[in-house]
Write an enzyme that holds these catalytic residues in place. Structure first.
Site, short mmCIF file in Angstrom:
data_model
loop_
_atom_site.label_atom_id
_atom_site.label_comp_id
_atom_site.label_asym_id
_atom_site.label_seq_id
_atom_site.Cartn_x
_atom_site.Cartn_y
_atom_site.Cartn_z
N TYR A 69 0.82 -1.22 0.00
CA TYR A 69 0.00 0.00 0.00
C TYR A 69 0.85 1.26 0.00
O TYR A 69 0.46 2.27 -0.58
CB TYR A 69 -1.02 -0.01 1.15
CG TYR A 69 -2.24 -0.78 0.74
CD1 TYR A 69 -3.22 -0.19 -0.05
CD2 TYR A 69 -2.39 -2.12 1.07
CE1 TYR A 69 -4.33 -0.90 -0.48
CE2 TYR A 69 -3.49 -2.85 0.65
CZ TYR A 69 -4.45 -2.23 -0.13
OH TYR A 69 -5.54 -2.93 -0.57
N GLN A 103 -15.05 3.67 -7.61
CA GLN A 103 -14.48 2.45 -7.03
C GLN A 103 -12.99 2.63 -6.79
O GLN A 103 -12.34 1.74 -6.26
CB GLN A 103 -14.68 1.28 -8.00
CG GLN A 103 -16.11 0.90 -8.26
CD GLN A 103 -16.23 0.03 -9.49
OE1 GLN A 103 -16.33 0.52 -10.62
NE2 GLN A 103 -16.19 -1.27 -9.30
N HIS A 136 -14.71 2.23 -2.24
CA HIS A 136 -13.69 1.28 -1.79
C HIS A 136 -12.64 1.93 -0.89
O HIS A 136 -11.59 1.35 -0.66
CB HIS A 136 -13.02 0.61 -3.00
CG HIS A 136 -13.95 -0.26 -3.78
ND1 HIS A 136 -13.64 -0.78 -5.02
CD2 HIS A 136 -15.20 -0.70 -3.50
CE1 HIS A 136 -14.66 -1.51 -5.46
NE2 HIS A 136 -15.62 -1.47 -4.57
N CYS A 168 -2.52 3.31 16.16
CA CYS A 168 -3.55 4.30 16.49
C CYS A 168 -3.07 5.18 17.65
O CYS A 168 -2.60 4.67 18.66
CB CYS A 168 -4.83 3.57 16.87
SG CYS A 168 -6.17 4.65 17.40
P1 NAD Z 1 -10.50 -2.86 -13.80
O1 NAD Z 1 -9.02 -2.80 -13.70
O2 NAD Z 1 -11.20 -4.13 -13.62
O3 NAD Z 1 -11.01 -2.30 -15.20
C1 NAD Z 1 -10.56 -1.09 -15.72
C2 NAD Z 1 -11.44 -0.73 -16.92
O4 NAD Z 1 -10.96 0.49 -17.45
C3 NAD Z 1 -11.39 -1.76 -18.07
O5 NAD Z 1 -12.71 -2.03 -18.48
C4 NAD Z 1 -10.61 -1.02 -19.17
O6 NAD Z 1 -11.05 -1.37 -20.48
C5 NAD Z 1 -10.94 0.42 -18.85
N1 NAD Z 1 -9.94 1.39 -19.30
C6 NAD Z 1 -8.61 1.22 -19.49
N2 NAD Z 1 -8.05 2.38 -19.89
C7 NAD Z 1 -9.04 3.30 -19.93
C8 NAD Z 1 -9.10 4.68 -20.26
N3 NAD Z 1 -7.99 5.36 -20.63
N4 NAD Z 1 -10.30 5.34 -20.20
C9 NAD Z 1 -11.42 4.67 -19.83
N5 NAD Z 1 -11.42 3.36 -19.51
C10 NAD Z 1 -10.26 2.68 -19.56
O7 NAD Z 1 -10.99 -1.75 -12.77
P2 NAD Z 1 -12.31 -1.65 -11.92
O8 NAD Z 1 -13.48 -2.04 -12.74
O9 NAD Z 1 -12.29 -0.31 -11.34
O10 NAD Z 1 -12.16 -2.76 -10.76
C11 NAD Z 1 -10.96 -3.07 -10.12
C12 NAD Z 1 -10.90 -2.71 -8.62
O11 NAD Z 1 -9.54 -2.47 -8.32
C13 NAD Z 1 -11.62 -1.44 -8.25
O12 NAD Z 1 -12.69 -1.76 -7.47
C14 NAD Z 1 -10.62 -0.57 -7.48
O13 NAD Z 1 -10.93 -0.48 -6.10
C15 NAD Z 1 -9.30 -1.27 -7.60
N6 NAD Z 1 -8.29 -0.47 -8.32
C16 NAD Z 1 -8.25 0.88 -8.15
C17 NAD Z 1 -7.31 1.64 -8.84
C18 NAD Z 1 -7.31 3.14 -8.63
O14 NAD Z 1 -7.69 3.60 -7.57
N7 NAD Z 1 -6.90 3.91 -9.63
C19 NAD Z 1 -6.42 1.03 -9.71
C20 NAD Z 1 -6.48 -0.36 -9.86
C21 NAD Z 1 -7.43 -1.09 -9.15
ZN ZN Z 2 -7.79 2.97 17.75
#
Ligand code: NAD
Ligand code: ZN
Length: 269
Positions: A69, A103, A136, A168
């Site tokens: 993280y 998300q 999330h 904490c």
């Molecule tokens: P995912 O990785 O499953 O899907 C990403 C989607 O974005 C795909 O459908 C892809 O085709 C599309 N994509 C790729 N490039 C793009 C662009 N330039 N413009 C628009 N769309 C584009 O991500 P998800 O559906 O958000 O689910 C994965 C989980 O992982 C999430 O719930 C999240 O919490 C976490 N996550 C978050 C981050 C972040 O905070 N940036 C990054 C990775 C994963």
């Molecule tokens: Zn505490």
């Protein structure tokens, strides 16, 4: 339909909508340089996210999970919100009835909202409307594993030993990243609000999410079953593509600023 006509059509639907729910996923931050989980850079030292983003992983090896993280936090801190984040923040601030539900855990919607607030000087209500609902959580915060107190993370953490992991201030219990892990429940208050917004929405605008993870994946369906419409923006087809009223094969930065820039009720260009 040609691409330009689709963009115009999307802008028109948005302009006519009274209430809009914007649902975003990792794809909206891809052009800021934040890797999506499913992309080629989604791996970290050969660990899959599903192996690290779980309560079991944290119980087994909190140091390893914190190290991951911290790596992700440094990565998003080095990125900036892109024109899609900014256009959405501006729109949510300046037109009534739009909320952003994400998300993502990268804090980029929030940063865009704060940057736009400095330029636009919104009143408290407008500023609140542009504050994203984070389904999330955020890698920029920690949470106490005992008393649940939340703490913003601003300084680097020492993740070299179990003993140096953050604790904490109040109860000395171990802090954990303030994110929702695989197998954990979403915050019921945020989820309730999300479903309420989806029911009320004339338009659910889905940007950069593969739309497969429940219960979030059902939000666009809720909007449609209440008579609203769904527009998808994603360079790849997703399970939502078949049922969306309009699906734009474009990246977030290509499509979003143009679609949301038109003022609500403004003259037709
Ligand atoms: P995912 O990785 O499953 O899907 C990403 C989607 O974005 C795909 O459908 C892809 O085709 C599309 N994509 C790729 N490039 C793009 C662009 N330039 N413009 C628009 N769309 C584009 O991500 P998800 O559906 O958000 O689910 C994965 C989980 O992982 C999430 O719930 C999240 O919490 C976490 N996550 C978050 C981050 C972040 O905070 N940036 C990054 C990775 C994963
Ligand atoms: Zn505490």
């Amino acid at each position: 339909m040609g691409e330009v006509r689709e963009l115009r059509e999307a802008a028109r639907i948005l302009k006519d909508a009274r209430s809009v729910l914007v649902l975003t996923g990792a794809g909206i931050s891809a052009e800021s340089g934040v890797p999506t989980f499913r992309g080629p850079e989604g791996l970290w030292r050969n660990h899959r996210p599903e192996e690290l983003a779980t309560p079991e992983a944290f119980a087994r090896d909190p140091r390893l999970v914190w190290e991951w993280y911290e790596w992700r936090r440094r990565l998003v801190e080095a990125c900036d919100p892109n024109p899609a984040h900014h256009a959405l923040a501006r729109a949510a601030m300046t037109r009534p009835g739009m909320r952003i539900l994400t998300q993502n855990v990268d804090g980029l919607h929030d940063r865009a909202a704060r940057e736009e607030a400095e330029r636009l000087r919104p009143d408290a209500e407008q500023a609140a409307a542009a504050t994203p609902l984070e389904l999330h959580g955020s890698v920029l915060r920690a949470r106490c594993t005992s008393c649940q107190e939340r703490v913003p993370l601003t300084e680097p953490l020492d993740t070299s030993h179990r003993d140096t992991l953050p604790r904490c201030d109040g109860c000395r219990a171990l802090l954990r990243p303030d994110v929702v892990w695989f197998g954990e429940a979403l915050d019921p208050a945020i989820l309730d609000e999300a479903f309420h917004l989806a029911e009320e929405a004339d338009l659910c605008l889905v940007i950069g999410t593969s739309a497969v993870v429940q219960p979030t994946a059902s939000l666009p369906r809720v909007t449609q079953s209440n008579g609203g419409r769904v527009i998808e923006i994603n360079p790849e087809p997703t399970p939502l593509t078949m049922t969306a009223d309009l699906s734009l094969r474009a990246t977030a930065v290509e499509a979003v600023p143009g679609i949301v820039a038109a003022p609500r009720g403004g003259a037709e260009a």
